[in-house]
Design a protein around this motif. Structure first.
Motif, short mmCIF file in Angstrom:
data_model
loop_
_atom_site.label_atom_id
_atom_site.label_comp_id
_atom_site.label_asym_id
_atom_site.label_seq_id
_atom_site.Cartn_x
_atom_site.Cartn_y
_atom_site.Cartn_z
N THR A 50 20.65 57.96 55.91
CA THR A 50 21.38 56.70 56.05
C THR A 50 22.52 56.67 55.02
O THR A 50 22.62 57.57 54.18
CB THR A 50 20.45 55.50 55.80
OG1 THR A 50 20.04 55.55 54.43
CG2 THR A 50 19.22 55.54 56.68
N ASP A 83 21.64 46.37 49.75
CA ASP A 83 22.90 47.11 49.90
C ASP A 83 22.73 48.22 50.90
O ASP A 83 21.73 48.94 50.81
CB ASP A 83 23.34 47.71 48.55
CG ASP A 83 23.90 46.65 47.65
OD1 ASP A 83 24.78 45.92 48.11
OD2 ASP A 83 23.45 46.57 46.49
N PRO A 84 23.65 48.45 51.82
CA PRO A 84 24.90 47.73 52.10
C PRO A 84 24.62 46.27 52.51
O PRO A 84 23.62 46.00 53.19
CB PRO A 84 25.49 48.49 53.28
CG PRO A 84 24.76 49.79 53.35
CD PRO A 84 23.43 49.56 52.73
N ILE A 117 27.62 50.94 47.22
CA ILE A 117 26.16 51.02 47.36
C ILE A 117 25.52 51.60 46.10
O ILE A 117 24.53 51.09 45.59
CB ILE A 117 25.77 51.88 48.61
CG1 ILE A 117 26.30 51.23 49.89
CG2 ILE A 117 24.26 52.07 48.69
CD1 ILE A 117 26.23 52.13 51.12
N LEU A 168 15.18 57.04 54.45
CA LEU A 168 16.55 56.63 54.15
C LEU A 168 17.48 57.81 53.86
O LEU A 168 18.66 57.62 53.60
CB LEU A 168 16.56 55.67 52.95
CG LEU A 168 15.85 54.34 53.16
CD1 LEU A 168 15.79 53.55 51.87
CD2 LEU A 168 16.55 53.52 54.23
N GLU A 196 29.12 44.13 55.15
CA GLU A 196 29.46 45.46 55.69
C GLU A 196 28.78 45.70 57.04
O GLU A 196 29.39 46.25 57.94
CB GLU A 196 29.04 46.56 54.72
CG GLU A 196 30.04 46.82 53.62
CD GLU A 196 29.58 46.32 52.29
OE1 GLU A 196 28.40 46.55 51.95
OE2 GLU A 196 30.37 45.67 51.59
N ASP A 205 21.65 53.38 60.11
CA ASP A 205 22.56 54.02 59.15
C ASP A 205 22.73 53.16 57.89
O ASP A 205 23.00 53.67 56.81
CB ASP A 205 23.91 54.26 59.82
CG ASP A 205 24.80 55.19 59.01
OD1 ASP A 205 24.24 56.08 58.34
OD2 ASP A 205 26.03 55.03 59.04
N ASN A 206 22.55 51.86 58.06
CA ASN A 206 22.65 50.96 56.91
C ASN A 206 21.29 50.74 56.24
O ASN A 206 21.14 49.85 55.40
CB ASN A 206 23.24 49.62 57.35
CG ASN A 206 24.76 49.71 57.48
OD1 ASN A 206 25.49 49.47 56.54
ND2 ASN A 206 25.23 50.11 58.65
N GLY A 207 20.31 51.54 56.63
CA GLY A 207 19.00 51.48 55.99
C GLY A 207 18.07 50.42 56.57
O GLY A 207 17.00 50.18 56.02
N GLY A 208 18.48 49.80 57.66
CA GLY A 208 17.67 48.71 58.22
C GLY A 208 16.70 49.19 59.30
O GLY A 208 16.83 50.29 59.83
N ILE A 230 22.63 54.89 52.52
CA ILE A 230 22.02 54.78 51.19
C ILE A 230 21.72 56.17 50.63
O ILE A 230 22.06 56.48 49.49
CB ILE A 230 20.73 53.92 51.26
CG1 ILE A 230 21.11 52.52 51.71
CG2 ILE A 230 20.00 53.88 49.93
CD1 ILE A 230 19.98 51.68 52.21
N LYS A 275 16.14 44.89 55.99
CA LYS A 275 17.15 45.81 55.44
C LYS A 275 17.21 45.72 53.92
O LYS A 275 16.87 44.68 53.35
CB LYS A 275 18.53 45.53 56.05
CG LYS A 275 19.05 44.13 55.75
CD LYS A 275 20.46 43.95 56.22
CE LYS A 275 21.48 44.56 55.30
NZ LYS A 275 21.46 44.08 53.92
N PRO A 276 17.68 46.81 53.27
CA PRO A 276 17.87 46.72 51.82
C PRO A 276 19.03 45.77 51.50
O PRO A 276 19.85 45.49 52.38
CB PRO A 276 18.24 48.16 51.42
CG PRO A 276 17.96 49.00 52.60
CD PRO A 276 18.03 48.13 53.79
N SER A 292 30.67 46.49 60.47
CA SER A 292 30.42 47.73 61.23
C SER A 292 30.02 47.41 62.66
O SER A 292 30.49 48.05 63.60
CB SER A 292 29.30 48.54 60.59
OG SER A 292 29.58 48.81 59.27
#
Lengths: 201, 100
Positions: free
Chosen positions: A102, B17-18, A17, A99, B22, B70-73, A104, B14-15, B26
């Protein structure tokens, strides 16, 4: 999955990341180079003015090594954390979510610590390597041997760094090693030159 | 006892990355999930819109939300839910738009 394996897996993900590994690799080469060349300056400075006491070289060298280590680590921490929090803040404007907690945010904080550690430790350890022969000065016939060994270590470290960079760039690594060694030779030459200039009436 | 969720379709932002690789991995590791499909339907400079389709025997909505955040989404909308003993699609009615 064992805790160690889980931790490694987490680091692998954070690295993906944040791309911290790539930055740390660059910081390692750049700062190790700094450490070795600074120490060549310290050792040659002592040598050309004729310092015969190994402890003087050792204390000057270690103080310099510590200073560049702290400077590297602290500087990298400040700049990296500023850059990273700016990047996360910018991303938050797009996602419209917080964020920080998270993956990130965590990857970003891990990257700051990793880069700061590499930035601090690499110049310190490379400088320590160069000055290390002075630890063994009492066992040597004269302090001159410690000077020669120290410069030899510096050249070896520069050659090693050149090889490392050559392998990353997938170019001729021996040529790359020789190129970085030449920089060391230039530093030594400049120390002699400086001594001549300052000594002349 | 509440009925079990069998299928969930979410519209998320979502961004990059991840990555969705991934994220899909998950989500698929959660208990009660048999398959995950994520497709990107819009790409921006920093973020992307992803349609997440999840099927399983007992989908835990809270766990799904936790992994996505957790994955930024962020979940924009829940577009489809199927719960019960079997998976059924929505029944067609004369009022549906013509799709010929």
């Amino acid at each position: 999955m064992t805790p160690l394996r889980m931790r490694l897996e987490q680091w692998r993900e954070y690295n993906k990341i944040s791309e911290a590994g790539k930055i740390a690799r660059r910081a390692f080469a750049n700062n190790s180079f700094d450490g070795v060349l600074t120490m060549i300056g310290v050792v040659m400075g002592n040598f050309v003015v004729g310092v015969q006491e190994a402890t003087v070289v050792l204390v000057t060298g270690l103080s310099t090594a510590l200073a560049i280590g702290i400077s590297g680590g602290w500087g990298a921490y400040l700049t990296e954390s500023a850059e990273r929090s700016h990047a996360v803040g910018e991303l938050e404007q797009f996602t419209l979510t917080e964020l920080r907690d998270t993956k990130i945010g965590k990857a970003s904080r891990a990257a700051v610590w990793l880069v700061a550690a590499v930035d601090g430790l690499s110049p310190f350890l490379s400088a320590l390597l160069v000055v290390a022969p002075f630890f063994f000065a009492p066992l040597l016939p004269s302090v001159a041997y410690a000077y020669y060994a120290s410069i030899g270590m510096a050249m070896l470290a520069l050659f090693g760094l050149g090889i490392y960079l050559g392998r990353i760039s997938q170019r001729n690594w021996i040529l790359s090693g020789i190129k970085t060694m030449i920089v060391g030779v230039i530093c030594i030459g400049l120390s002699y030159f400086l001594e001549q200039v300052t000594r002349s009436p | 006892m509440m009925g079990r969720i069998r299928r969930l379709v979410l519209d998320t932002l979502k961004p990059h990355d991840p990555s969705i690789i991934e994220l899909a991995q998950s989500l698929s590791e959660l208990d009660g999930i048999e398959a995950v499909n994520i497709s990107i339907y819009e790409m921006d400079r920093k973020v992307e819109n992803a349609k997440i389709t999840i099927e399983g025997s007992d989908i835990q909505f809270e766990s799904i939300m936790e992994i996505i955040s957790d994955n930024g989404g962020a979940v924009h909308s829940i577009d489809e839910v199927v719960a019960g003993k079997i998976i059924i699609d929505d029944a067609s009615t004369p009022q549906d738009p013509y799709q010929g």
